[in-house]
Scaffold this active site. Structure first.
Site, PDB file in Angstrom:
ATOM      1  N   ASP A 313      52.298 -40.259 -14.769  1.00 54.93           N
ATOM      2  CA  ASP A 313      52.230 -41.125 -13.292  1.00 54.93           C
ATOM      3  C   ASP A 313      52.185 -42.259 -13.414  1.00 54.93           C
ATOM      4  O   ASP A 313      51.833 -42.891 -15.409  1.00 54.93           O
ATOM      5  CB  ASP A 313      51.172 -40.103 -12.673  1.00 54.93           C
ATOM      6  CG  ASP A 313      50.787 -40.717 -11.336  1.00 54.93           C
ATOM      7  OD1 ASP A 313      52.196 -41.583 -10.638  1.00 54.93           O
ATOM      8  OD2 ASP A 313      50.142 -40.624 -10.573  1.00 54.93           O
ATOM      9  N   ASP A 583      47.331 -35.699 -10.591  1.00 52.23           N
ATOM     10  CA  ASP A 583      45.810 -35.687 -10.100  1.00 52.23           C
ATOM     11  C   ASP A 583      45.591 -34.502  -9.020  1.00 52.23           C
ATOM     12  O   ASP A 583      44.383 -34.523  -8.695  1.00 52.23           O
ATOM     13  CB  ASP A 583      45.084 -37.230  -9.401  1.00 52.23           C
ATOM     14  CG  ASP A 583      46.616 -37.482  -9.005  1.00 52.23           C
ATOM     15  OD1 ASP A 583      47.247 -37.179  -7.857  1.00 52.23           O
ATOM     16  OD2 ASP A 583      46.307 -38.892  -9.071  1.00 52.23           O
ATOM     17  N   ASP A 587      50.146 -30.978  -7.523  1.00 53.45           N
ATOM     18  CA  ASP A 587      51.133 -31.199  -8.661  1.00 53.45           C
ATOM     19  C   ASP A 587      50.145 -30.028  -9.836  1.00 53.45           C
ATOM     20  O   ASP A 587      50.215 -30.551 -10.863  1.00 53.45           O
ATOM     21  CB  ASP A 587      49.551 -31.724  -9.585  1.00 53.45           C
ATOM     22  CG  ASP A 587      50.086 -33.981  -8.744  1.00 53.45           C
ATOM     23  OD1 ASP A 587      51.329 -34.023  -8.569  1.00 53.45           O
ATOM     24  OD2 ASP A 587      49.094 -34.831  -9.078  1.00 53.45           O
TER      25      ASP A 587
END
Length: 852
Positions: A313, A583, A587
Site C-alpha cells: 500500500d 489494513d 483486505d
C-alpha cells in the site's frame, strides 16, 4: 436513529485500572498448562536416543562395569540437561511472542485514548470499537453508530447482529442488543462501550473455548523432516540389527553384540532435525519480533526467503502516515481559488470547506488524514457555540468511496450532511455541469501529480429521520478540494533498491488518485511509468488478460479490495510468490490469498491481522524488507545446520561399521557416541541458528519455493562432506594400527582427529560458498563458546586418568596429537575446496532459480 451524542469520555484512571487488574487477573482465556520440566523430561524419555543410551547403561551394569555405566549415565544426564535448556528457552520465546501478539484494544484512561494489549483490560474500562475490530471483552454499549457485530463465534448465526446503545423494552429484540461479547467481530459502525466481564468470566470464557487447544497444521518442512527421520530410523534399525548379528556370529558374545548394535543405531539416528526446526522457527519468530514484525504462522518464515513480489500500500507503508493539509481549493465561476499552508490565516471563504471536512470525519479521529483536518480546524476555525450531535453516518464502500455524516446542529431545523471522498465520486454525487466537473478533476489531477492525497468535500441539508439507503439520496453541493501531504519514509528508496538487487518486484496497490500514486512511486524508486493500471481497468480485464497485465504493471491506483484479490490471484497464477500488505476489513481476502499476508499493526484492523501471517508493528515498508532479509538468513542457516547433521553422521556410522567388517579393534562404544551427541546437538541448533547472513544474501534471486530443503543435491553435498572425513580419519586410524601402536593409543589419536575434523566441518559450513574468509569471521559468540567447550571436554577426557581409562584411551604423545590435529586441518582445507567447487556447479545450476 441508531446513536446519541456524547461528551468526551474519561474512563478509569491508571491507578483504578491497576487495582482492578490485580483483583480480576489478565483479560485472557485459560491457556493450556505450561510445559513443566517434568513434561519435557517425559518427552525426552520417549526419544529413541535416550532409550538407546538407557539400554546401554543397563547392559554395562549387567556386565558389572559400574564405572563405565556411571560415566555413560552422566553423559545421559548432560544430554537431557542440554535438551531441557533448549526446550525451556523455546518455551520462553513462545510465551513472550504470545504476549506480544495479544489483541489490542482502544481504551480511555485518565481522559485520553490509548491503544493497549487486550489482556490489560479490566471491568469498568471504556473502550472504542470500530469496523474491523475484534471485541476484546464483554461490554455494555454506551453509544453506537450503525453498529453491526458478527456473533457467529458464539451463536452460529452467520448474519451480523445490529446493536443499539439502549436495551429494547418492547420485547422486539433480545436484551443482549445493547451488549457486545469478547471474540466477536465488528463488521460496521462505531461504538463506545463499558467493559462488564473479562477473561474466563466473559461469555466465551464460560462456554469454555480455549484457543490453545487448536493445533496448527504441520508445515511442509516439518512433514519433510518427519518423513526423513522415519526413513533414517528404519535404515538405522536394519543396519544395527545386522551389525549386532555380525558381531554375535564372529565373537559369540550376545551382550557385546547388543552394545555394538546400539552403538550403530546411535551413530545413524538423525534426531537433531526435529530439534533444529523447533529451535529455528521459534528463534526465527523471535528475531523477526526484534525487528517489529510479529509472526502469526511458522510457515511464513519458510516462505519469506522465496518471495518474488512485494505488493505494498502507499499510505503509512511507503509514506510516513503523518499528514497535514497543504492546499484548499474553492471553485468560482471565474477560476479556482487556492489557500496554501503557510500563507497566513485561513480566509473566511474557505472556512465552510474546512468545517464540513471536519464534520465528515470521526469525532475522535485516529486516521492520520482525519487528524490533519482536526488539527487545522483547531487553529483556523472558531469553536461552535454548541456541540453538534451525530445522528447518522454512511461508511466507505467499494462501490462509493465516500464517507458522510448527518448532524443535528443547534438552532437549525434541518440536519446538516457533510461528505468527503474521492473527487470523482463526490463530483458524481453533486451532479456538476460538465465544464465544472472537468475543471474539478483537472485541479485534483494537478495536485495529485505533486504527490498529494486529494479529497473533495460536499454538503447537503436534510429534514426527517427516514434516512436514504445510500449517500446518493441527498442533494449534495460541492464545497471544494482538500489536498494533504504525506512525505515518503526516508528508508523506502534504499529498501526498494535492495529489493531490486534481490530479484524481488515491488508493486504499489492503492486506492489513491493515479497521479498521487505515480508521484510517490517515482520518489520511492518504483518505476511508476513502466505500467499503471486503474481499478476500473482491472475490473474490465478477464483473468488471462490480467495475468498478462500484472507482468509489466508496477502501480495500481483507485483499486477496490475485491480487485486486490484478483491481482494477487493473477500474480500467483504466473508463478510468483506474493507478499501483500493490507489494513482494512475488505483486505482480508487478499491477505489470506497471498503466500505472505502482512497486516499493519498500527492502523490495521483485527480482521486484517487475523487473516495475515505477519504483522508489521510500525507499518514501515523498510521493516518488511528487513523481514525478507531475515527470512532468507534463517533459511540459509537451516540449510547449513541440516547439511552439518547429514555430514556428521557419516564418519560416526562409518567408523562404527568398518572396524567390524575388516577385523580392526572397535573404535566406538555407546560412551563415545554419547560424547559426540553432546557436541552435535548444541552445534546444529544454537551455533548455526546464530550465524550471520551471507554477504550476497540480498543479491541473489529468490529460491524456488517448490524445491525441498532436503534436495538430492543438498544430501549429496552433505554425504560427500561426511565421506571426506570418513576417508581421512578412517585412513589415519588404519595407518596407526598398521604402524603397530597399542589399541588404546590408536583409538585416542583417531578420536582426536575425528573431533578436530568435526570442528573443521562446523567451520566449513559457516558459509554456503566455501569462503575461507567466512570460516574465521567474528560475530557468532555461540560458535566460539561451543568450540572452547568441546576442546575443554576433550582435554578432560584425555588428561583425567580415570575418565581416560573409561573411554579406553591412552594419552598420545605430542607427535601423535599434532598428526591428529593435522588431519583436522587437512579436512578443513579439503572441505573448503570441495565446497568452492560445488558452489560453482550449484551457481551454474542455480541460474534456473525462480526470478521475479
Amino acid at each position: 436513529m441508531n446513536s446519541a451524542g456524547r461528551a468526551s469520555p474519561s474512563g478509569l484512571s491508571a491507578e483504578q485500572a491497576a487495582r482492578q487488574l490485580a483483583l480480576d487477573g489478565p483479560n485472557e482465556l485459560p491457556r493450556p498448562p505450561r510445559r513443566t520440566g517434568w513434561h519435557i523430561l517425559l518427552e525426552v524419555a520417549r526419544e529413541p536416543m535416550f532409550q538407546l543410551l538407557a539400554t546401554a547403561v543397563a547392559i554395562y551394569f549387567i556386565l558389572g562395569d559400574r564405572a563405565e555405566a556411571s560415566v555413560l549415565l552422566a553423559f545421559l544426564g548432560v544430554i537431557v540437561a542440554i535438551t531441557l535448556v533448549q526446550e525451556r528457552r523455546t518455551e520462553r520465546v513462545l510465551e513472550a511472542l504470545r504476549d506480544m501478539t495479544s489483541p489490542r484494544a482502544l481504551v480511555w484512561r485518565d481522559g485520553v485514548p490509548d491503544r493497549i494489549a487486550g489482556r490489560e483490560l479490566v471491568r469498568g474500562d471504556l473502550i472504542e470499537l470500530a469496523e474491523g475490530d475484534r471485541v476484546p471483552a464483554d461490554a455494555r454499549l454506551l453509544s453506537a453508530n450503525d453498529l453491526a457485530v458478527d456473533e457467529s463465534l458464539l451463536s452460529g448465526e452467520s448474519l451480523p447482529v445490529a446493536k443499539t446503545a439502549s436495551a429494547a423494552t418492547d420485547g422486539t429484540s433480545p436484551i443482549t442488543s445493547n451488549h457486545v461479547f469478547a471474540g466477536t467481530m465488528v463488521v460496521a459502525g462505531r461504538a463506545l462501550a463499558e467493559v462488564t466481564a473479562t477473561g474466563a468470566r466473559s461469555e466465551i470464557g464460560r462456554i469454555g473455548t480455549v484457543l490453545g487447544s487448536i493445533e496448527a497444521e504441520s508445515t511442509p518442512l516439518h512433514r519433510q523432516t518427519r518423513q526423513l527421520v522415519r526413513w533414517f530410523s528404519v535404515l538405522g534399525l536394519v543396519v544395527s540389527v545386522a551389525v549386532g548379528l555380525l558381531f554375535f556370529i564372529t565373537q559369540g558374545d550376545w551382550l557385546g553384540a547388543t552394545l555394538a548394535g546400539i552403538t550403530m543405531a546411535m551413530s545413524m539416528l538423525p534426531q537433531e532435525f526435529l530439534l533444529i526446526l523447533t529451535v529455528f522457527m521459534a528463534m526465527g519468530a523471535w528475531r523477526l519480533s526484534q525487528h517489529r514484525v510479529l509472526t502469526r504462522r511458522a510457515a511464513t518464515i519458510e516462505a519469506l526467503g522465496a518471495a518474488t513480489v512485494l505488493c505494498t500500500d502507499k499510505t503509512g507503508t511507503l509514506t510516513q502516515n503523518q499528514m497535514r493539509v497543504e492546499t484548499l481549493v474553492r471553485f468560482t465561476p471565474e477560476r479556482p481559488v487556492r489557500w496554501q499552508a503557510g500563507e497566513g490565516d485561513l480566509d473566511e471563504r474557505f472556512q465552510p470547506l474546512l468545517r464540513h471536512g471536519v464534520l465528515a470525519c470521526e469525532e475522535t479521529p485516529f486516521d492520520p488524514m482525519e487528524r490533519a483536518f482536526h488539527m487545522l480546524a483547531r487553529s483556523a476555525l472558531a469553536p461552535l457555540a454548541e456541540r453538534p450531535v451525530l445522528v447518522h453516518e454512511y461508511g466507505l464502500s467499494p462501490e462509493l468511496p465516500v464517507m458522510a455524516h448527518v448532524w443535528r446542529m443547534a438552532g437549525q431545523p434541518d440536519q446538516t450532511v457533510a461528505a468527503k471522498g474521492a473527487p470523482e465520486s463526490i463530483v458524481r454525487l453533486c451532479s456538476l455541469p460538465e465544464a465544472l466537473r472537468a475543471q474539478v478533476l483537472d485541479e485534483a489531477g494537478t495536485l495529485a501529480e505533486r504527490g498529494m492525497r486529494v479529497l473533495a468535500v460536499a454538503s447537503a441539508s436534510f429534514r426527517g429521520t427516514e434516512w436514504p439507503a445510500t449517500q446518493q439520496g441527498f442533494d449534495f453541493r460541492l464545497l471544494g478540494l482538500v489536498a494533504l501531504a504525506d512525505p515518503l519514509r526516508d528508508t523506502v528508496p534504499r529498501a526498494v533498491q535492495e529489493c531490486r538487487r534481490a530479484g524481488i518486484r515491488v508493486l504499489m496497490i492503492t486506492g489513491d488518485h493515479p497521479g498521487t500514486a505515480c508521484a510517490i512511486a517515482r520518489q520511492a524508486g518504483i518505476d511508476g511509468d513502466a505500467g499503471l493500471l486503474l481499478g476500473e481497468e482491472v475490473a474490465r480485464l478477464d483473468d488471462a488478460a490480467l495475468q498478462h497485465a500484472v507482468t509489466t504493471t508496477t502501480v495500481f491506483a483507485r483499486v477496490a479490495p475485491q480487485q486486490k484479490l484478483r491481482i494477487v490471484q493473477a500474480l500467483k497464477a504466473n508463478g510468483a510468490v506474493v507478499a501483500m500488505t493490507g489494513d482494512g476489513v475488505n483486505d482480508a481476502p487478499s491477505l489470506k490469498a497471498a503466500h505472505i499476508g502482512i497486516a499493519m499493526g498500527g492502523r490495521g484492523t483485527d480482521v486484517a491481522r487475523e487473516a495475515s501471517s505477519l504483522v508489521l508493528l510500525d507499518d514501515d515498508f523498510g521493516t518488511l524488507v528487513q523481514a525478507v532479509r531475515l527470512g532468507r538468513r534463517i533459511y540459509d542457516n537451516l540449510v547449513k545446520a541440516s547439511r552439518f547433521v547429514f555430514a556428521v553422521h557419516v564418519p560416526i556410522a562409518g567408523l562404527t561399521l568398518i572396524p567390524m567388517l575388516v577385523g580392526w579393534p572397535l573404535m566406538f562404544t555407546p560412551m563415545h557416541i554419547a560424547f559426540l551427541e553432546i557436541v552435535i546437538d548444541p552445534v546444529c541448533s544454537i551455533v548455526f541458528e546464530a550465524e550471520d547472513e551471507e554477504p550476497d544474501l540480498m543479491e541473489r534471486m529468490p529460491r524456488d519455493p517448490s524445491a525441498p530443503l532436503f534436495s538430492p543435491w543438498m544430501i549429496a553435498q552433505s554425504l560427500l562432506q561426511g565421506c571426506v572425513i570418513l576417508l581421512l580419519v578412517g585412513g589415519f586410524y588404519g595407518w596407526l594400527l598398521h604402524d603397530g601402536l597399542a589399541d588404546d593409543t590408536t583409538r585416542a589419536s583417531a578420536f582426536i582427529a575425528l573431533i578436530a575434523s568435526n570442528i573443521a566441518l562446523i567451520l566449513a559450513n559457516r558459509s554456503l560458498r566455501g569462503s575461507i574468509r567466512a570460516v574465521f569471521q567474528r560475530g557468532n559468540r555461540a560458535l566460539w563458546g561451543i568450540i572452547l567447550t568441546i576442546l575443554t571436554l576433550l582435554s578432560a577426557v584425555l588428561l583425567v586418568a580415570p575418565v581416560r581409562r573409561l573411554f579406553g584411551f591412552a594419552l598420545p604423545d605430542l607427535t601423535l596429537i599434532g598428526c591428529a590435529l593435522g588431519v583436522g586441518a587437512v579436512t578443513l582445507m579439503t572441505l573448503l575446496a570441495q565446497q568452492g567447487l560445488l558452489a560453482a556447479v550449484s551457481h551454474s545450476r542455480g541460474s534456473r532459480a525462480t526470478g521475479p
